[in-house]
Design an enzyme around this catalytic site. Structure first.
Site, mmCIF file in Angstrom:
data_model
loop_
_atom_site.group_PDB
_atom_site.id
_atom_site.type_symbol
_atom_site.label_atom_id
_atom_site.label_comp_id
_atom_site.label_asym_id
_atom_site.label_seq_id
_atom_site.Cartn_x
_atom_site.Cartn_y
_atom_site.Cartn_z
ATOM 1 N N LYS A 125 -2.472 -13.561 -8.061
ATOM 2 C CA LYS A 125 -3.492 -13.944 -7.087
ATOM 3 C C LYS A 125 -4.851 -13.377 -7.487
ATOM 4 C CE LYS A 125 -4.795 -12.115 -2.705
ATOM 5 N NZ LYS A 125 -6.049 -11.906 -2.538
ATOM 6 N N LYS B 171 -10.161 -8.943 -5.659
ATOM 7 C CA LYS B 171 -11.216 -7.998 -6.066
ATOM 8 C C LYS B 171 -10.627 -6.735 -6.666
ATOM 9 C CE LYS B 171 -13.897 -9.391 -2.171
ATOM 10 N NZ LYS B 171 -13.231 -9.387 -0.882
ATOM 11 N N LYS C 77 0.846 -1.205 0.000
ATOM 12 C CA LYS C 77 0.000 0.000 0.000
ATOM 13 C C LYS C 77 0.880 1.255 0.000
ATOM 14 C CE LYS C 77 -4.567 -0.781 0.334
ATOM 15 N NZ LYS C 77 -4.615 -2.119 -0.174
#
Ligand code: ADP
Ligand code: TRP
Length: 340
Positions: A200, A203, A122
């Site tokens: 992976k 969403k 992040k």
């Protein structure tokens, strides 16, 4: 209150949660929800929640959050979670989790939080938008887990660092204040389901997920169009390398195509160039369909049942609160906090 508690008296507790960032995808199903259902059995206390507070770290639309919580609860029910067998709740319905998180945060070195891969990711991607909730995310997760003194946490491979941090916190607490927590275990085999691009399945960002409610024919189209196979296999007559070079399709066959025999047979056919990528993808979609069609049927019935879902969350919230309040009171007391 400061007597040692008999941890053997606490039943074996399986606990897990999913953030309310959108509808579930096939990775969530294989890595998490399918195990949730497996652990619903006599002798096990199973607790499954929607991590709506964790969702606030990245989702800022309140309407969307409220709606996602209900929709994911419907997904849980459609997947086979049963409110008579499991405690199903929204994380925020148990405010004591937030209190426990704060108490535990006093035992948590910041450096370890900064080293968690998802946090580092992040910071790398959005250096100017890193809120404190993102840093303390694993401590809140530890409170989720330790509140009901969970013994097993079924999650996908990507959650390993977070569960390890919860184990460390539990250990640190026990060493400092006397044994309260049993260390939560992870699944023996944690999976990482590849998305259409071979990364992976998730969403976020890349549009690489297979949604659980997608019509089978749409799933087929997406695999045929976007599913990455062996990039060095240009013509159908070229031998493929399913184990090392196929990114999105064969690895999933290994996980879901029933029986080792069937998936190995596909691998050999790929290596001998007797099966092409299109047929391989079609067979994969058949395997996916077997797993998700029963879910889809039940999910359609639940689509309009918001009142029922609210009731499930209300009742589950009350039960969860009772369980977690007890632990929070012990932790508070052991740490020297008194409510006057
Ligand atoms: P996403 O990564 O799509 O945002 P979540 O982080 O909400 O999904 O994950 C919820 C649960 O599903 C976690 O237990 C997580 O480990 C599992 N999970 C998510 N994606 C995958 C995947 N591709 N393979 C295996 N498990 C997954
Ligand atoms: N961090 C988990 C995820 O992204 C969700 C989660 C929050 C969770 N609290 C938890 C999972 C406690 C297991 C146990 O998927």
């Amino acid at each position: 209150m400061s007597d040692e508690i008999d941890t053997d008296a606490v039943p074996s507790t399986v606990l897990s949660g999913i953030r309310a960032t959108g509808r579930l995808h096939f990775g969530n199903f294989m890595g998490a929800v399918r195990h949730f259902v497996e652990y619903q059995k006599p002798g096990i206390r199973s607790m499954y929640f929607i991590a709506d507070l964790h969702t606030l770290t990245t989702l800022r639309d309140p309407e969307e959050l409220r709606s996602n919580v209900l929709e994911i609860t419907k997904d849980y029910l459609a997947a086979g979670l049963d409110p008579d067998q499991s405690v199903i709740y929204a994380q925020s319905s148990v405010p004591e989790i937030m209190e426990l998180s704060l108490l535990l945060s006093m035992l948590q070195p910041v450096g370890q939080l900064q080293a968690i891969p998802t946090f580092k990711d992040k910071v790398r991607k959005q250096p100017n938008d890193v809120n404190l909730g993102l840093l303390s995310y694993p401590v809140l997760m530890a409170a989720d887990i330790l509140g009901p003194r969970a013994t097993l946490v079924p999650v996908g491979e990507d959650q390993r660092p977070n569960v390890e941090l919860a184990r460390n916190l539990a250990e640190r607490f026990n060493n400092r204040f006397g044994k309260l927590f049993t260390l939560p275990e992870m699944l023996l085999e944690m999976v990482k389901v590849p998305g259409l691009d071979g990364e992976k399945m998730g969403k976020s960002e890349a549009d690489n997920a297979i949604n659980l409610d997608a019509p089978i024919e749409d799933i087929r189209k997406r695999y045929l169009r976007l599913g990455i196979t062996d990039p060095e296999r240009i013509r159908a007559s070229d031998p493929g390398d399913p184990f090392n070079r196929c990114r999105a399709v064969y690895p999933l066959h290994e996980m879901i195509t029933l029986g080792e025999h069937d998936s190995r047979e596909i691998a050999t056919a790929c290596q001998n160039a007797t099966i092409g990528c299109v047929e391989c993808k079609n067979r994969l979609v058949e395997s996916i369909a077997v797993l998700i069609e029963p879910f889809q049927e039940r999910r359609r019935e639940l689509a309009s049942q918001d009142a029922l879902v609210r009731e499930v969350l209300h009742e589950g919230g009350k039960k969860a609160r009772q369980i977690i309040t007890e632990t929070t009171a012990i932790v508070r007391d052991k740490m020297g906090i008194v409510i006057y």
